[in-house]
Enzyme design. Structure first.
Site, PDB file in Angstrom:
ATOM      1  N   LYS A 178       0.867  -1.170   0.000  1.00  0.00           N
ATOM      2  CA  LYS A 178       0.000   0.000   0.000  1.00  0.00           C
ATOM      3  C   LYS A 178       0.904   1.219   0.000  1.00  0.00           C
ATOM      4  O   LYS A 178       1.388   1.660   1.039  1.00  0.00           O
ATOM      5  CB  LYS A 178      -0.918   0.001   1.227  1.00  0.00           C
ATOM      6  CG  LYS A 178      -2.234   0.781   1.044  1.00  0.00           C
ATOM      7  CD  LYS A 178      -2.079   2.253   0.838  1.00  0.00           C
ATOM      8  CE  LYS A 178      -1.709   2.966   2.118  1.00  0.00           C
ATOM      9  NZ  LYS A 178      -1.636   4.473   1.893  1.00  0.00           N
ATOM     10  N   GLU A 232       9.186   1.470  11.377  1.00  0.00           N
ATOM     11  CA  GLU A 232      10.244   2.481  11.339  1.00  0.00           C
ATOM     12  C   GLU A 232       9.537   3.823  11.361  1.00  0.00           C
ATOM     13  O   GLU A 232       8.851   4.193  10.405  1.00  0.00           O
ATOM     14  CB  GLU A 232      11.109   2.300  10.094  1.00  0.00           C
ATOM     15  CG  GLU A 232      12.442   3.024  10.179  1.00  0.00           C
ATOM     16  CD  GLU A 232      12.367   4.419   9.608  1.00  0.00           C
ATOM     17  OE1 GLU A 232      12.282   5.368  10.425  1.00  0.00           O
ATOM     18  OE2 GLU A 232      12.381   4.563   8.393  1.00  0.00           O
ATOM     19  N   CYS A 256      13.295  10.842   8.061  1.00  0.00           N
ATOM     20  CA  CYS A 256      13.017  10.489   9.455  1.00  0.00           C
ATOM     21  C   CYS A 256      14.245  10.577  10.337  1.00  0.00           C
ATOM     22  O   CYS A 256      14.138  10.894  11.525  1.00  0.00           O
ATOM     23  CB  CYS A 256      12.405   9.089   9.527  1.00  0.00           C
ATOM     24  SG  CYS A 256      13.390   7.833   8.674  1.00  0.00           S
ATOM     25  N   GLU A 303       8.511  16.063  15.864  1.00  0.00           N
ATOM     26  CA  GLU A 303       9.091  15.941  14.534  1.00  0.00           C
ATOM     27  C   GLU A 303       8.415  16.934  13.592  1.00  0.00           C
ATOM     28  O   GLU A 303       7.225  16.827  13.296  1.00  0.00           O
ATOM     29  CB  GLU A 303       8.925  14.508  14.007  1.00  0.00           C
ATOM     30  CG  GLU A 303       9.642  14.255  12.707  1.00  0.00           C
ATOM     31  CD  GLU A 303       9.587  12.802  12.287  1.00  0.00           C
ATOM     32  OE1 GLU A 303      10.609  12.278  11.820  1.00  0.00           O
ATOM     33  OE2 GLU A 303       8.509  12.192  12.413  1.00  0.00           O
TER      34      GLU A 303
END
Length: 502
Positions: free
Chosen positions: A183, A258, A292, A389
């Site tokens: 996906k 992750e 990230c 973040e």
């Protein structure tokens, strides 16, 4: 602006067939807001069809029962064909996610193909049978641990490195003999759709790799909860990762997550400042900070903080923003208007908390979703911009008072994905690295993703590791096969429960 009626429409790939849905997602180039393409939008029913195709392919053994060497041969053929199509894959990638052509060539697609080849090599080298020491008590016996494919693996991928981070999941899954349903993020499905077709043209049986673009709340949620999916591998935000854990728990699936990061770049007082300035900027601003493991917190000795900020500002002024297909462009846009607004909100919030914007801090005039390279000084580690973040080109500078203080600040985070240490003393750098609670620590470097070593995070940065020599462990089940060598009933300890028969 180009209209959707003038662009190519891309279909899902399920069971070796192109599948339309009657619903479309429109893909936008973040650099100029032009329509790139449309793609069929899958829903839960399409996910069910893809999982059924993957399960059927797995059960026939057309891929799962090939030898590891046969799988490796096909995967190498696929990698060679993808390399032949690299220019097309680069264009598909950068047209949707705003990467510059330099980044897309070197990292997004160049790494993706190289890493897929690495997983092919792992299929050859992996210990599929691992004998245990011979048992002598309670009876003589030999056990062998078999590593076998899980079955159907679901890969849910992000938009920042669409092909690379998808192949971190697809590569080991295929090497282990699994079938896969991908996906992709709804913004960036084109490169993996093309890769799936390349794979099928070069020996991957239909149904082994299926791609269903769709909304995460519908298609992604169905994959995460599907009873016939044995493993979920996800890269994305920590918030979504928590939801995937919840959905996967219903059928006790294996998961690899992750997730987010808030990487510290720790500058020590003996660092080469010219190298550290360039390294810190590189660590934060690559792909407009949409990585990230970016080093978004620069931890700088207090007595050189002003000098270091001034050096950062002057060097960052040389970063060129412009057309993403221009080789002279250093930094592209962010992914969309929502993310652009979110980044600017973090900057305004930092100012409200008392921080100062030393450079940038604004959007550029459109079209496109542009945010200036931004450096924020006067930050403390309790500010929102230092805790959460941002996922944009925003570097915050936090002073520290020596190695111990820097380590304390670095570890004072919900995240632990990656960090860097800048020093002229290797031994000192290694000593600091030992104390950092992070999955990767780079000394005098940044963004060093090496497929031969594991990658992943501590704390809320994720669960499990990708890459490295043990990458296939997460895509296999361990089965212990025990062979009795004692030679008869008399040698067995059965009398603990059953007396000897007459």
């Amino acid at each position: 602006m180009t209209t959707a009626t003038e662009v190519q429409h891309h279909l899902m790939r399920i069971g070796g067939q192109d599948v339309d849905s009657g619903r479309i997602m429109t893909l936008i180039d973040p650099s100029d807001e032009s329509v790139v393409a449309t793609v069929a939008q899958g829903d839960a029913a399409h996910v069910d069809a893809a999982v059924a195709a993957a399960k059927a392919a797995f059960d026939t053994g057309v891929w799962s029962r090939k030898t590891p060497q046969e799988r490796a041969t096909v995967m190498r053929r696929i990698a060679d064909a993808a390399n032949d199509a690299i220019e097309h894959l680069i264009e598909l990638e950068l047209s949707c996610n705003g990467a510059t052509i330099r980044q897309a060539t070197g990292f997004h697609i160049g790494y993706a193909i190289t890493h897929f080849s690495y997983f092919a090599d792992l299929a050859d080298a992996y210990a599929w049978r691992r004998p245990a020491p011979i048992m002598t008590f309670p009876t003589l016996a030999q056990s062998v641990v078999h590593r076998e494919p899980i079955g159907v693996v679901a890969a849910i991928a992000p938009w920042n490195f669409p092909l690379l981070l998808t192949l971190w999941k697809v590569g080991p899954a295929l090497a282990a003999g699994n079938s896969v349903v991908v996906k992709p993020d709804e913004h960036t499905p084109l490169s993996i759709l093309e890769f799936a077709r390349i794979a099928e043209r070069n020996g991957l049986p239909p149904g082994v790799l299926n791609v269903v673009p769709g909304d995460g709340r519908e298609a992604g949620a169905r994959l995460a909860s599907h009873p016939d999916v044995g493993k979920i591998a996800f890269t994305g935000s920590t918030a979504v990762g928590r939801e995937i854990m919840r959905l996967a728990s219903g059928t006790v699936k294996q998961i690899t997550l992750e997730l987010g990061g808030k990487g510290p770049s720790i500058v020590l007082d003996d660092a080469d400042l010219d190298m550290a300035v360039d390294g810190v900027l590189y660590g934060c601003f690559v792909h407009s900070g949409q990585v990230c493991e970016s080093g978004t917190r620069a931890l700088v000795p207090r007595d050189i903080q002003d000098e270091f900020v001034a050096r950062l500002v002057e060097r960052a002024k040389t970063v060129t923003m412009g057309p993403t297909r221009d080789w002279d462009t250093d930094m592209g846009p962010v992914i969309n208007a929502t993310q652009q607004a979110r980044i600017l909100d973090y900057i305004r919030g930092a100012e409200a908390e008392g921080a100062q914007v030393a450079l940038g801090g604004q959007a550029l005039d459109g079209p496109g979703f542009w945010v200036q390279p931004t450096i924020v000084a006067g930050v403390t580690n309790d500010m929102r911009i230092a805790r959460e973040e941002v996922f944009g080109p925003v570097l915050v500078v936090i002073p520290h008072d020596g190695d111990d203080d820097a380590i304390t600040i670095a570890n004072d985070s919900d995240y632990g994905l990656a960090a860097s240490v800048w020093t002229s003393d290797n031994a000192r750098g290694l000593a600091v690295a030992e104390r950092i609670r992070s999955g990767s620590v780079w000394i005098n470097d940044a963004h060093q993703i090496n497929c031969q070593v594991p990658f992943g995070g501590y704390k809320q940065s994720g669960i499990g590791r990708e890459l490295g020599p043990d990458a296939l462990d997460a895509y296999t089940e361990a089965k212990t096969v025990h062979l009795d060598l004692s030679g008869g009933r008399a040698a067995k300890p059965y009398d603990i429960l059953l007396s000897h028969a007459d």
